[in-house]
Design a protein around this motif. Structure first.
Motif, PDB file in Angstrom:
ATOM      1  N   THR A   1       0.851  -0.947  -0.253  1.00  9.80           N
ATOM      2  CA  THR A   1      -0.280   0.242   0.195  1.00  9.80           C
ATOM      3  C   THR A   1       0.665   1.246  -0.085  1.00  9.80           C
ATOM      4  OG1 THR A   1      -1.394  -0.799   0.996  1.00  9.80           O
ATOM      5  CG2 THR A   1      -2.106   1.629   1.463  1.00  9.80           C
ATOM      6  N   ALA A   2       1.241   0.841   0.302  1.00 12.37           N
ATOM      7  CA  ALA A   2       2.615   2.508   1.042  1.00 12.37           C
ATOM      8  C   ALA A   2       3.694   2.708  -0.499  1.00 12.37           C
ATOM      9  CB  ALA A   2       4.269   2.160   2.405  1.00 12.37           C
ATOM     10  N   LEU A   3       4.157   1.802  -1.515  1.00 10.77           N
ATOM     11  CA  LEU A   3       4.255   1.186  -2.621  1.00 10.77           C
ATOM     12  C   LEU A   3       3.048   2.909  -3.469  1.00 10.77           C
ATOM     13  CD1 LEU A   3       7.299  -1.477  -2.700  1.00 10.77           C
ATOM     14  CD2 LEU A   3       7.730   0.770  -2.453  1.00 10.77           C
ATOM     15  N   VAL A   4       2.653   1.885  -3.416  1.00  7.18           N
ATOM     16  CA  VAL A   4       1.828   2.038  -4.795  1.00  7.18           C
ATOM     17  C   VAL A   4       0.958   3.773  -4.144  1.00  7.18           C
ATOM     18  CG1 VAL A   4      -0.970   1.862  -5.382  1.00  7.18           C
ATOM     19  CG2 VAL A   4       0.052  -0.541  -4.871  1.00  7.18           C
ATOM     20  N   ILE A   5       1.292   4.241  -2.865  1.00  5.88           N
ATOM     21  CA  ILE A   5       0.685   5.741  -2.681  1.00  5.88           C
ATOM     22  C   ILE A   5       2.219   6.456  -2.878  1.00  5.88           C
ATOM     23  CG2 ILE A   5       0.606   6.625  -0.958  1.00  5.88           C
ATOM     24  CD1 ILE A   5      -1.404   5.135   0.253  1.00  5.88           C
ATOM     25  N   ALA A   6       3.156   5.588  -2.731  1.00 10.57           N
ATOM     26  CA  ALA A   6       4.369   6.456  -3.598  1.00 10.57           C
ATOM     27  C   ALA A   6       4.135   6.424  -4.963  1.00 10.57           C
ATOM     28  CB  ALA A   6       5.520   6.099  -2.625  1.00 10.57           C
ATOM     29  N   CYS A   7       4.316   5.732  -5.377  1.00  4.28           N
ATOM     30  CA  CYS A   7       4.393   6.185  -6.682  1.00  4.28           C
ATOM     31  C   CYS A   7       3.094   6.591  -7.381  1.00  4.28           C
ATOM     32  CB  CYS A   7       3.687   4.011  -7.844  1.00  4.28           C
ATOM     33  SG  CYS A   7       4.954   3.494  -7.316  1.00  4.28           S
TER      34      CYS A   7
ATOM     35  N   LEU B   1      16.027  13.157 -12.039  1.00  4.50           N
ATOM     36  CA  LEU B   1      16.559  11.706 -10.908  1.00  4.50           C
ATOM     37  C   LEU B   1      14.843  10.897 -10.961  1.00  4.50           C
ATOM     38  CD1 LEU B   1      17.470  14.903  -8.840  1.00  4.50           C
ATOM     39  CD2 LEU B   1      18.606  12.420  -9.731  1.00  4.50           C
ATOM     40  N   MET B   2      13.718  11.690 -10.887  1.00  7.26           N
ATOM     41  CA  MET B   2      12.742  10.682 -11.027  1.00  7.26           C
ATOM     42  C   MET B   2      12.343   9.928 -11.626  1.00  7.26           C
ATOM     43  SD  MET B   2       9.442  13.391  -9.137  1.00  7.26           S
ATOM     44  CE  MET B   2       9.923  14.909 -10.866  1.00  7.26           C
ATOM     45  N   CYS B   3      12.374  10.171 -12.834  1.00  8.91           N
ATOM     46  CA  CYS B   3      12.414   8.970 -14.481  1.00  8.91           C
ATOM     47  C   CYS B   3      13.527   7.840 -13.629  1.00  8.91           C
ATOM     48  CB  CYS B   3      13.057   9.562 -15.797  1.00  8.91           C
ATOM     49  SG  CYS B   3      11.859  10.982 -16.470  1.00  8.91           S
TER      50      CYS B   3
ATOM     51  N   VAL C   1      15.854   7.783  -2.124  1.00  6.77           N
ATOM     52  CA  VAL C   1      17.044   8.884  -1.976  1.00  6.77           C
ATOM     53  C   VAL C   1      16.964   9.654  -3.796  1.00  6.77           C
ATOM     54  CG1 VAL C   1      19.313   9.010  -2.384  1.00  6.77           C
ATOM     55  CG2 VAL C   1      18.231   7.897  -1.310  1.00  6.77           C
ATOM     56  N   LEU C   2      16.220   9.273  -4.585  1.00  2.00           N
ATOM     57  CA  LEU C   2      16.662  10.471  -6.184  1.00  2.00           C
ATOM     58  C   LEU C   2      15.178  10.975  -6.226  1.00  2.00           C
ATOM     59  CD1 LEU C   2      17.162   7.829  -8.837  1.00  2.00           C
ATOM     60  CD2 LEU C   2      18.711   9.430  -7.477  1.00  2.00           C
ATOM     61  N   HIS C   3      14.174  10.651  -5.713  1.00  2.95           N
ATOM     62  CA  HIS C   3      12.916  11.109  -5.284  1.00  2.95           C
ATOM     63  C   HIS C   3      13.372  12.312  -3.912  1.00  2.95           C
ATOM     64  CE1 HIS C   3      10.701   8.682  -7.348  1.00  2.95           C
ATOM     65  NE2 HIS C   3       9.591   9.212  -7.498  1.00  2.95           N
ATOM     66  N   PHE C   4      13.500  12.557  -3.473  1.00  2.00           N
ATOM     67  CA  PHE C   4      14.066  13.415  -2.185  1.00  2.00           C
ATOM     68  C   PHE C   4      14.389  14.592  -2.900  1.00  2.00           C
ATOM     69  CE2 PHE C   4      17.125  15.407   1.136  1.00  2.00           C
ATOM     70  CZ  PHE C   4      15.888  15.355   1.776  1.00  2.00           C
ATOM     71  N   LEU C   5      16.259  14.214  -3.837  1.00  2.84           N
ATOM     72  CA  LEU C   5      17.215  15.190  -4.506  1.00  2.84           C
ATOM     73  C   LEU C   5      16.352  15.763  -5.314  1.00  2.84           C
ATOM     74  CD1 LEU C   5      20.391  12.859  -4.766  1.00  2.84           C
ATOM     75  CD2 LEU C   5      19.933  14.545  -3.716  1.00  2.84           C
TER      76      LEU C   5
ATOM     77  N   GLN D   1       7.123  15.091  -4.274  1.00  3.10           N
ATOM     78  CA  GLN D   1       7.999  14.618  -4.252  1.00  3.10           C
ATOM     79  C   GLN D   1       8.529  14.015  -2.617  1.00  3.10           C
ATOM     80  OE1 GLN D   1      10.397  17.386  -6.683  1.00  3.10           O
ATOM     81  NE2 GLN D   1       9.336  16.526  -8.092  1.00  3.10           N
ATOM     82  N   PHE D   2       8.896  14.675  -1.766  1.00  5.05           N
ATOM     83  CA  PHE D   2       9.190  14.798  -0.261  1.00  5.05           C
ATOM     84  C   PHE D   2       8.651  13.394   0.337  1.00  5.05           C
ATOM     85  CE2 PHE D   2      11.352  19.507  -0.296  1.00  5.05           C
ATOM     86  CZ  PHE D   2      11.900  18.799  -0.663  1.00  5.05           C
ATOM     87  N   MET D   3       7.181  13.642  -0.314  1.00  2.75           N
ATOM     88  CA  MET D   3       6.395  12.151   0.689  1.00  2.75           C
ATOM     89  C   MET D   3       6.442  11.133   0.207  1.00  2.75           C
ATOM     90  SD  MET D   3       2.671  14.284   1.677  1.00  2.75           S
ATOM     91  CE  MET D   3       2.925  14.659  -0.221  1.00  2.75           C
ATOM     92  N   ALA D   4       6.301  11.127  -1.122  1.00  2.04           N
ATOM     93  CA  ALA D   4       6.938   9.821  -1.534  1.00  2.04           C
ATOM     94  C   ALA D   4       8.024   9.190  -2.014  1.00  2.04           C
ATOM     95  CB  ALA D   4       6.812   9.744  -4.010  1.00  2.04           C
ATOM     96  N   ALA D   5       9.402  10.243  -1.507  1.00  2.60           N
ATOM     97  CA  ALA D   5      10.690   9.414  -1.318  1.00  2.60           C
ATOM     98  C   ALA D   5      11.061   9.395   0.670  1.00  2.60           C
ATOM     99  CB  ALA D   5      11.380  11.049  -1.317  1.00  2.60           C
ATOM    100  N   ALA D   6      10.175   9.703   1.200  1.00  4.73           N
ATOM    101  CA  ALA D   6       9.669   9.403   2.892  1.00  4.73           C
ATOM    102  C   ALA D   6       9.278   7.779   2.299  1.00  4.73           C
ATOM    103  CB  ALA D   6       8.773   9.786   3.314  1.00  4.73           C
ATOM    104  N   LEU D   7       7.922   7.498   2.016  1.00  2.00           N
ATOM    105  CA  LEU D   7       7.586   6.431   1.494  1.00  2.00           C
ATOM    106  C   LEU D   7       7.944   5.129   1.239  1.00  2.00           C
ATOM    107  CD1 LEU D   7       3.937   6.924   0.683  1.00  2.00           C
ATOM    108  CD2 LEU D   7       4.406   6.291   2.950  1.00  2.00           C
ATOM    109  N   PHE D   8       8.976   5.456  -0.078  1.00  2.00           N
ATOM    110  CA  PHE D   8       9.298   4.439  -0.665  1.00  2.00           C
ATOM    111  C   PHE D   8      10.449   4.469   0.171  1.00  2.00           C
ATOM    112  CE2 PHE D   8       8.537   6.212  -4.680  1.00  2.00           C
ATOM    113  CZ  PHE D   8       8.035   5.079  -5.611  1.00  2.00           C
ATOM    114  N   ILE D   9      11.821   5.116   0.532  1.00  2.42           N
ATOM    115  CA  ILE D   9      12.314   4.257   2.163  1.00  2.42           C
ATOM    116  C   ILE D   9      11.874   3.545   2.970  1.00  2.42           C
ATOM    117  CG2 ILE D   9      13.625   5.497   3.591  1.00  2.42           C
ATOM    118  CD1 ILE D   9      14.285   8.344   1.545  1.00  2.42           C
ATOM    119  N   TRP D  10      11.074   4.555   4.016  1.00  7.08           N
ATOM    120  CA  TRP D  10       9.738   3.340   5.042  1.00  7.08           C
ATOM    121  C   TRP D  10       9.824   2.141   4.319  1.00  7.08           C
ATOM    122  CZ3 TRP D  10       5.293   1.362   4.613  1.00  7.08           C
ATOM    123  CH2 TRP D  10       5.488   1.177   6.968  1.00  7.08           C
ATOM    124  N   ALA D  11       9.242   1.391   3.532  1.00 11.01           N
ATOM    125  CA  ALA D  11       8.961   0.348   3.093  1.00 11.01           C
ATOM    126  C   ALA D  11      10.010  -0.272   2.611  1.00 11.01           C
ATOM    127  CB  ALA D  11       7.900   0.776   1.742  1.00 11.01           C
ATOM    128  N   ALA D  12      10.976   0.422   2.044  1.00 12.45           N
ATOM    129  CA  ALA D  12      12.391  -0.313   1.676  1.00 12.45           C
ATOM    130  C   ALA D  12      12.962  -1.777   3.182  1.00 12.45           C
ATOM    131  CB  ALA D  12      13.236  -0.004   0.803  1.00 12.45           C
TER     132      ALA D  12
END
Length: 257
Positions: A14-20, A154-156, A179-183, A230-241
């Motif tokens: 769910t976190a990854l889907v929201i991040a995507c 970076l996002m691509c 990390v790339l989304h955070f940058l 982008q920051f919210m997506a980055a946080a979700l990606f890093i948290w899930a992983a």
């Protein structure tokens, strides 16, 4: 324990889907802001009358390849201009006979900034080549041109890593995506800051006339919204992983024990 593991997997999914979804929306917003011409808008009380006073010379100077910053900025002031990252636009009467009285029917004409315009030096006194280079405005202008493309790149690249993670059936590479989304978010935030600073410095050099009002447009707002997404997506990606990796390690240690 397997049912609990399934519940955790669903939580990560769910976190990854929201991040995507957040990543996709921010990419669309960023691309739309780059491609549109409403980063900053000027509103004057009587654009048609202003155009008729100066005659055809306003339009000719505005579209000229040799038009300097002061020339096209004055035209933007007088003709309800809008400015984007790539183009500048003014609103003029449709009537091609500039000597005739202005009509209510208006049209918007735009001219693109060339690549050389994007890297051209800005002067301490706009339009005066002998006044010296204004380094602050020069580098702010160049950064506001480069940063959005770095952000999109970076996002691509992060999306490609995410696809590889799906192919490998592993969440761990999603850390790199985060990390790339955070940058990318930092680049977008830097873009917004550079643009605001550049506009403020320009208006100190060329103050707005009394009958002209300036405001940031919806293209600028799209970039402002894109950064937190982008920051919210980055946080979700890093948290899930990271969380999935930690719980997988604990599960492995439990089984060994």
């Amino acid at each position: 324990y397997s049912s609990e593991g399934t519940m955790m997997d669903n939580r990560f999914a769910t976190a990854l889907v929201i991040a995507c979804v957040l990543s996709l929306i921010s990419t669309i917003y960023m691309a739309a802001s780059i491609g549109t011409d409403f980063w900053y808008e000027y509103h004057t009380l009587s654009p048609a009358e202003n155009v008729s006073e100066a005659g055809r010379s306003i339009w000719e100077e505005f579209v000229s390849e040799e038009a300097d910053e002061k020339t096209y900025t004055d035209a933007l002031f007088r003709c309800n201009g809008t400015v984007g990252l790539w183009r500048r636009c003014i609103t003029v009467p449709k009537n091609s006979h500039w000597y005739s009285p202005p009509e209510a029917d208006m049209t918007t004409n735009c001219i693109s900034f060339s690549l050389s315009d994007q890297f051209m030096e800005k002067y301490i006194e706009p339009g005066n080549h002998n006044s010296g280079t204004d380094l602050n405005r020069t580098y702010l202008w160049r950064l506001q041109f480069l940063l959005p493309f770095v952000s999109l790149g970076l996002m691509c690249f992060g999306a490609l890593i995410g696809l590889c993670a799906c192919a490998c059936r592993s969440l761990y590479p999603a850390i790199a995506t985060g990390v790339l989304h955070f940058l990318a978010g930092l680049c977008t935030l830097g873009l917004v800051g550079c643009y605001v600073a550049g506009i403020e410095l320009l208006h100190k050099k060329l103050p707005l006339p009394d009958d002209v009002r300036g405001e940031f447009g919806w293209s600028f707002c799209l970039a402002c919204v894109s950064a937190p997404l982008q920051f919210m997506a980055a946080a979700l990606f890093i948290w899930a992983a990271r969380t999935n990796r930690k719980e997988f390690t604990l599960l492995k240690a439990y089984r060994v024990a």
